[in-house]
Structures are given as structure tokens and as C-alpha cells.
Design a protein around this motif. Structure first.
Motif, PDB file in Angstrom:
ATOM      1  N   PRO A  40      27.446  14.265 -25.784  1.00  0.00           N
ATOM      2  CA  PRO A  40      27.252  15.028 -24.546  1.00  0.00           C
ATOM      3  C   PRO A  40      25.934  15.780 -24.457  1.00  0.00           C
ATOM      4  O   PRO A  40      25.296  15.798 -23.404  1.00  0.00           O
ATOM      5  CB  PRO A  40      28.443  15.982 -24.528  1.00  0.00           C
ATOM      6  N   GLU A  41      25.496  16.402 -25.539  1.00  0.00           N
ATOM      7  CA  GLU A  41      24.257  17.177 -25.477  1.00  0.00           C
ATOM      8  C   GLU A  41      23.057  16.262 -25.271  1.00  0.00           C
ATOM      9  O   GLU A  41      22.208  16.503 -24.396  1.00  0.00           O
ATOM     10  CB  GLU A  41      24.090  17.994 -26.758  1.00  0.00           C
ATOM     11  N   ALA A  42      22.963  15.206 -26.049  1.00  0.00           N
ATOM     12  CA  ALA A  42      21.831  14.285 -25.929  1.00  0.00           C
ATOM     13  C   ALA A  42      21.849  13.557 -24.593  1.00  0.00           C
ATOM     14  O   ALA A  42      20.801  13.356 -23.968  1.00  0.00           O
ATOM     15  CB  ALA A  42      21.858  13.279 -27.080  1.00  0.00           C
ATOM     16  N   ALA A  43      23.035  13.149 -24.153  1.00  0.00           N
ATOM     17  CA  ALA A  43      23.134  12.434 -22.879  1.00  0.00           C
ATOM     18  C   ALA A  43      22.618  13.294 -21.737  1.00  0.00           C
ATOM     19  O   ALA A  43      21.909  12.810 -20.834  1.00  0.00           O
ATOM     20  CB  ALA A  43      24.577  12.023 -22.621  1.00  0.00           C
ATOM     21  N   LEU A  69      36.117  23.098 -33.798  1.00  0.00           N
ATOM     22  CA  LEU A  69      36.129  22.461 -32.486  1.00  0.00           C
ATOM     23  C   LEU A  69      34.912  22.889 -31.668  1.00  0.00           C
ATOM     24  O   LEU A  69      34.280  22.067 -30.997  1.00  0.00           O
ATOM     25  CB  LEU A  69      37.418  22.812 -31.743  1.00  0.00           C
ATOM     26  N   GLU A  70      34.592  24.152 -31.740  1.00  0.00           N
ATOM     27  CA  GLU A  70      33.416  24.645 -31.002  1.00  0.00           C
ATOM     28  C   GLU A  70      32.134  24.046 -31.570  1.00  0.00           C
ATOM     29  O   GLU A  70      31.248  23.630 -30.821  1.00  0.00           O
ATOM     30  CB  GLU A  70      33.375  26.171 -31.073  1.00  0.00           C
ATOM     31  N   LEU A  71      32.047  23.984 -32.891  1.00  0.00           N
ATOM     32  CA  LEU A  71      30.861  23.429 -33.535  1.00  0.00           C
ATOM     33  C   LEU A  71      30.632  21.974 -33.142  1.00  0.00           C
ATOM     34  O   LEU A  71      29.492  21.545 -32.904  1.00  0.00           O
ATOM     35  CB  LEU A  71      31.012  23.525 -35.058  1.00  0.00           C
ATOM     36  N   LEU A  72      31.717  21.204 -33.042  1.00  0.00           N
ATOM     37  CA  LEU A  72      31.619  19.783 -32.730  1.00  0.00           C
ATOM     38  C   LEU A  72      31.537  19.507 -31.223  1.00  0.00           C
ATOM     39  O   LEU A  72      31.551  18.365 -30.805  1.00  0.00           O
ATOM     40  CB  LEU A  72      32.823  19.035 -33.318  1.00  0.00           C
ATOM     41  N   ASN A  73      31.465  20.571 -30.439  1.00  0.00           N
ATOM     42  CA  ASN A  73      31.379  20.441 -28.980  1.00  0.00           C
ATOM     43  C   ASN A  73      32.622  19.749 -28.414  1.00  0.00           C
ATOM     44  O   ASN A  73      32.525  18.866 -27.564  1.00  0.00           O
ATOM     45  CB  ASN A  73      30.106  19.691 -28.571  1.00  0.00           C
ATOM     46  N   ILE A  74      33.774  20.172 -28.928  1.00  0.00           N
ATOM     47  CA  ILE A  74      35.043  19.620 -28.481  1.00  0.00           C
ATOM     48  C   ILE A  74      35.506  20.386 -27.234  1.00  0.00           C
ATOM     49  O   ILE A  74      35.504  21.617 -27.215  1.00  0.00           O
ATOM     50  CB  ILE A  74      36.113  19.717 -29.583  1.00  0.00           C
ATOM     51  N   SER A  75      35.938  19.656 -26.216  1.00  0.00           N
ATOM     52  CA  SER A  75      36.221  20.259 -24.907  1.00  0.00           C
ATOM     53  C   SER A  75      37.713  20.485 -24.677  1.00  0.00           C
ATOM     54  O   SER A  75      38.212  20.291 -23.565  1.00  0.00           O
ATOM     55  CB  SER A  75      35.664  19.364 -23.800  1.00  0.00           C
TER      56      SER A  75
END
Length: 560
Positions: free
Chosen positions: A504-507, A125-131
Motif C-alpha cells: 500500500p505505501e509504495a503503490a 499489526l500497526e507496524l505491518l500496515n494492517i488495516s
């Protein structure tokens, strides 16, 4: 998935409620309440609980776990950016015969084993940037208390009795099957089954809820989605429900019943309770009061029946309101083949992220298939889609626009902006309409259509820049060039804000490049009052999406 009760029912002194009582004395009032709370899926305002299923810890995470988690994350982020109060839950299912057997084969105690595997799901979940807001484990004490409390309520209301069962059982599926459900001697999932000899078990009176469930489905047609899955569930229930074994004595790795410690809870009573135990149940204040009934459970189609039949029945039996909606998504194949260990084509989401990046992985999995249908993964499809939609279209649009602004407008948002033309206003109108259109798609979990909207607005903007030719206007009409660049930057502001749930990161890199303040990136800021500020200094543009190359092994496979 039906259990066969073979001997006469008998009540047990440990349970005070008479076993023959099939109807709740206050059922009418309860059902009326359920009808008012679950008729419509979402009012767009109330606090929003969204859940993944809790993932079984018998093995390491695979693409299916990543897919469900990303889908939930996209929706959760969208709701938060819309101003909703959100509780996004994920976690791990850690009890059962399969876990006990696997731990033993590895020379480990079950708790030691689940501790070592559960962390892999949390790390994913952390790797996939899950919130996610919480991560529940069914071995936690507060969850065990909730299971016992839920069961006590079902006992009190007369829905539990002691009996014996025997039948075909799949350890892999943690599920019993009738003879008629077997296909070539195996479970419908392809799992091996074994005959379980007569064993004492506590049963839940699932049969008492057949008509109640059908009535509930009819009154709440949006409760199960997509519609094809709803039809499957309704058809299954109409064929008849038999009572369900909810305890086992042949293995020990589970939550013991306090009334009869020789019995442990059957996995689905244990696992499904996580959705309310994470909210503090049996306490009914705090998070439970705020978020229950849950707005949305997202599950794989293979476990829909458990969520659409068992879970509502358990809740009805315990006088608790039902969740608003269940959505069942499809499965993934690899290069047209079923994914399995025996074929050696299991897709590790950690490897995907290492090869392609987090946002690229999130984008592809959400964009490639209509959410709810099955999908096929291939490296070629992923590289083609990411290169086309992200690198070539979105990334190139940002790079060429911001490079022109940086070079020709004193490294700042243009200030000499003239009146907007019809073409300018048309593109800006498309950007302004994007939020409402995207929200409509997300509200029914049409994540793929939300992605299509984002891809389309970028395509329209690329068409606009090609038609306006600001590089030519630089010499013939500098003010018009500045206006065109400003229009594109304002559209990109909308794109960046609305792309945050998906990538989210790219945006946020795009929003940084546009010098959009970090506290002006919610959907409430998609308003002309917060439009790109003329004269704002922008940083030197950097690429957002590098192009990806086909792996050597893939090229070799295509040439052979």
C-alpha cells in the motif's frame, strides 16, 4: 484432540435441558438454512467479514502471525477497493493454563501479563500496515457475555452434560490427545504431554454432529480450503468424533461458568466465540446482522480441525449459521530447517521490517510461496526476490519512465499523444484485464497468483519500453515518444491502483508520482474515464524501491 469420557453421563440440575436429547427439534429447518447460506463461498456483493485467528499471548509475535495478518489484510484491502463493505477482525486469545503458568513464572497476575503481551500483537499489526477494523481480546467483558450466551444456547438445546475425563494433555497446545495420536510419547505437534487424572468436566456432545458435519462438507465442498486440508478434515471426522470437554477445574484463568463457577470454559469454546462476540453477539442486529455469517476465516493448518469441526458444531448446536469458508495456510521454515527456539532460528517480523521495510516484507511473504503450502524463508531469497521484482522491474520502470516525462514533457503528463498502435492497445488491454483476473484469484485466496499477475504486467511493460525505445524516439519522432510514455503511465496507473492491497505505501507513492488524485484510486476508477489526465503536472521523480544488499553475516555464511 479427542477427549475420553470414562464414567456414566449424568445431567446436572443447573441445566434444564435433558442430557439424552441429541437432536434439535428444529434441526431440519436450521440445516436447510445453513445449506442456503454457505453453499457458495461469496456472491461478490454482500458485506465481507474476514478474520485472522486470535493470537495466543503466551509469547511475542513471530513470522506466522505476520504471515496470516498480511494475507488477511491483502484480501480485506482488495475487497474494500472493490467497493465491498468489510469487517476485518484480529485479536488475542488470553485465557488458559499456559498463560496462567507463564504469568506465575514471571511473578505477575494473569491479567497483568496478558495486558503486557497483547499490546505486542496490536503493535505488530500497526507496524505491518494492517488495516483491521477491530482488535478483540478475550478478556473483554463483551466477549465473556457472548461466550456465556453461546453456551446457554447449547445447554438449552441439550448438547451439554457433566462427566469426568482423564487423558493426555498438552499445555502448549491447550489440547487433549488420544493414545493413538501420540508420536514417540509426544503430541503430533511435537509438544510435551502430561497425563491428567480424572477430573470433573462439562462435555459437549460433539459425537452427535459427526453425520451432520459430513453432510455439510458434502453439500458445501468449498467450505474448507485448500482441498487437501478439506480431505484431511473429512477423513478425521469419518474416523469418529468423541464428546469434547468444554470446562476445567484444575486452573482458574478463564471465564467462569455462571451455572457452576468452579468450572471455567475450555479454551476453544472461549476462543472461537470471538468471531461473533466482536460483532455484538448475543445481540443479532447491528454488525452481527450485517456481517454474519463471516465470509472467510483464515487460519494456520495446525488449528484447522478446531475451526472446521468444533466451531461448526458449536454453531449448529446454538442454532447459528456457519461461516462461509475456512482457508488453512502452511508453515514457514528457515533455511530449510524447522523454526524453533531451541535452534535459535525464530524469525521476528519486527526485525524483518527493520532490515527490509514494510512493503518489502509484505511482498516477499505473499509472493514466495503458493498460499496454502509451506514456505521457506532465507535472507538470500528475500533480497533476490525484492530486488528483482520491486527494485529492478517495478521501481526501475517507474523511475526511467517518469524521469523521461519530467525532463522531456515539461514536467507534466504528455499532451501531444498520437493514435495508439497495435502494440499500445495490446499493452493497455492487458492492464484493463488485470482487475478481473486479480479478483478471480483473490476470490479463492490464491494470493500468490495475484502477485504473479502484477509481476507479469510490469514485465510486459518493461518489454514494451525496451522495444519502443522512447529515448531514441525523442530525436526521431517526439510525438510518438510522448504517446509511448503516456501509454506506460496509464499502465502504471492500473498497476499502482491494483498493487495497493499488497504494497500500500509504495503503490500510493507511485500514484502520487503519476499525479493520480487521491479520490480516484479505487477499482471503480480503473476505467478509461479516469485515465491519466494529459497536462497534469508531476513531481520530480524519486526512487520507490532502493536495492537491498545482502547482510554481511549472510555473505560470510555463503563463503564459509
Amino acid at each position: 484432540m479427542i477427549l475420553l469420557a470414562l464414567s456414566a453421563k449424568r445431567t446436572v440440575s443447573a441445566f434444564t435441558a435433558p442430557s439424552h436429547r441429541l437432536l434439535l427439534p428444529k434441526w431440519t429447518q436450521l440445516y436447510s438454512y445453513l445449506g442456503t447460506t454457505a453453499t457458495s463461498f461469496d456472491d461478490g456483493k454482500r458485506p465481507f467479514q474476514i478474520t485472522t485467528p486470535i493470537y495466543y499471548v503466551n509469547d511475542k509475535p513471530h513470522i506466522g502471525h505476520a504471515y496470516t495478518s498480511i494475507a488477511c489484510d491483502v484480501i480485506a484491502r482488495f475487497m474494500r477497493l472493490s467497493g465491498r463493505e468489510v469487517f476485518f477482525l484480529s485479536g488475542t486469545d488470553e485465557h488458559g493454563q499456559k498463560v496462567e503458568q507463564t504469568a506465575k513464572s514471571k511473578g505477575m497476575e494473569p491479567q497483568e501479563f496478558v495486558d503486557s503481551v497483547s499490546i505486542n500483537f496490536r503493535d505488530l499489526l500497526e507496524l505491518l500496515n494492517i488495516s483491521n477494523d477491530a482488535f478483540i481480546r478475550t478478556t473483554e467483558d463483551h466477549h465473556k457475555r457472548a461466550v456465556l450466551a453461546l453456551f446457554d444456547k447449547m445447554v438449552e438445546n441439550g448438547y451439554i452434560y457433566l462427566d469426568n475425563y482423564e487423558g493426555w494433555y498438552s499445555v502448549r497446545d491447550e489440547c487433549f490427545y488420544t493414545e493413538s495420536e501420540l508420536i514417540d510419547g509426544k503430541a503430533p505437534t511435537g509438544a510435551e504431554v502430561e497425563w491428567v487424572a480424572k477430573e470433573e468436566s462439562y462435555f459437549f456432545k460433539l459425537s452427535a454432529f459427526q453425520d451432520k458435519l459430513l453432510e455439510f462438507y458434502e453439500q458445501n465442498p468449498g467450505f474448507i480450503a485448500p482441498e487437501s486440508r478439506r480431505n484431511e478434515v473429512v477423513s478425521f471426522v469419518k474416523r469418529g468424533l468423541k464428546d469434547l470437554s468444554v470446562s476445567r477445574t484444575s486452573f482458574k484463568w478463564g471465564i467462569p461458568m455462571k451455572q457452576d463457577p468452579n468450572h471455567i470454559f475450555y479454551v476453544w469454546v472461549d476462543a472461537l466465540t470471538n468471531y461473533i462476540s466482536a460483532l455484538g453477539y448475543p445481540e443479532t442486529g447491528g454488525k452481527y446482522k450485517t456481517f454474519w455469517p463471516a465470509a472467510l476465516h483464515i487460519v494456520g493448518k495446525d488449528i484447522l480441525r478446531f475451526h472446521a469441526i468444533y466451531w461448526p458444531a458449536f454453531l449448529m448446536a446454538a442454532d447459528l449459521p456457519l461461516p462461509k469458508r475456512l482457508f488453512a495456510h502452511g508453515w514457514w521454515t528457515k533455511d530449510g530447517q524447522k523454526i524453533s527456539k531451541s535452534l535459535g532460528n525464530v524469525i521476528d517480523p519486527v526485525d524483518l521490517v527493520k532490515k527490509y521495510g514494510v512493503d518489502q516484507t509484505r511482498f516477499f511473504l505473499m509472493a514466495e510461496v503458493s498460499f496454502g503450502n509451506d514456505g521457506d524463508f532465507s535472507d538470500k531469497a528475500m533480497i533476490t526476490k525484492v530486488n528483482t521484482n520491486l527494485a529492478n522491474e517495478l521501481g526501475n520502470l517507474c523511475q526511467r519512465t517518469l524521469s523521461m516525462v519530467f525532463k522531456n514533457c515539461d514536467k507534466a503528463v504528455p499532451t501531444s499523444v498520437g493514435p495508439f498502435t497495435e502494440a499500445d492497445n495490446a499493452l493497455l488491454a492487458s492492464a484493463r484485464e488485470l482487475r478481473e483476473k486479480a479478483a478471480a484469484e483473490i476470490s479463492v485466496q490464491a494470493i500468490h497468483k495475484y502477485v504473479e499477475l502484477m509481476v507479469r504486467i510490469v514485465w510486459e511493460t518493461n518489454k514494451y519500453i525496451d522495444e519502443m525505445e522512447p529515448w531514441s524516439l525523442k530525436k526521431t519522432d517526439p510525438e510518438r515518444m510522448a504517446t509511448v510514455l503516456y501509454v506506460i503511465m496509464e499502465v502504471l496507473r492500473h498497476v499502482g491502483i491494483l498493487y495497493q492491497p499488497l504494497i500500500p505505501e509504495a503503490a500510493n507513492k507511485i500514484l502520487d508520482a503519476l499525479s493520480v488524485p487521491k479520490d480516484e484510486r479505487t477499482f471503480s476508477h480503473l476505467d478509461d474515464a479516469f485515465r491519466i489526465k494529459e497536462g497534469s503536472v508531476i513531481p520530480k521523480p524519486e526512487g520507490v524501491f532502493p536495492r537491498m544488499e545482502m547482510p554481511v553475516e549472510e555473505l560470510v555464511n555463503q563463503q564459509s
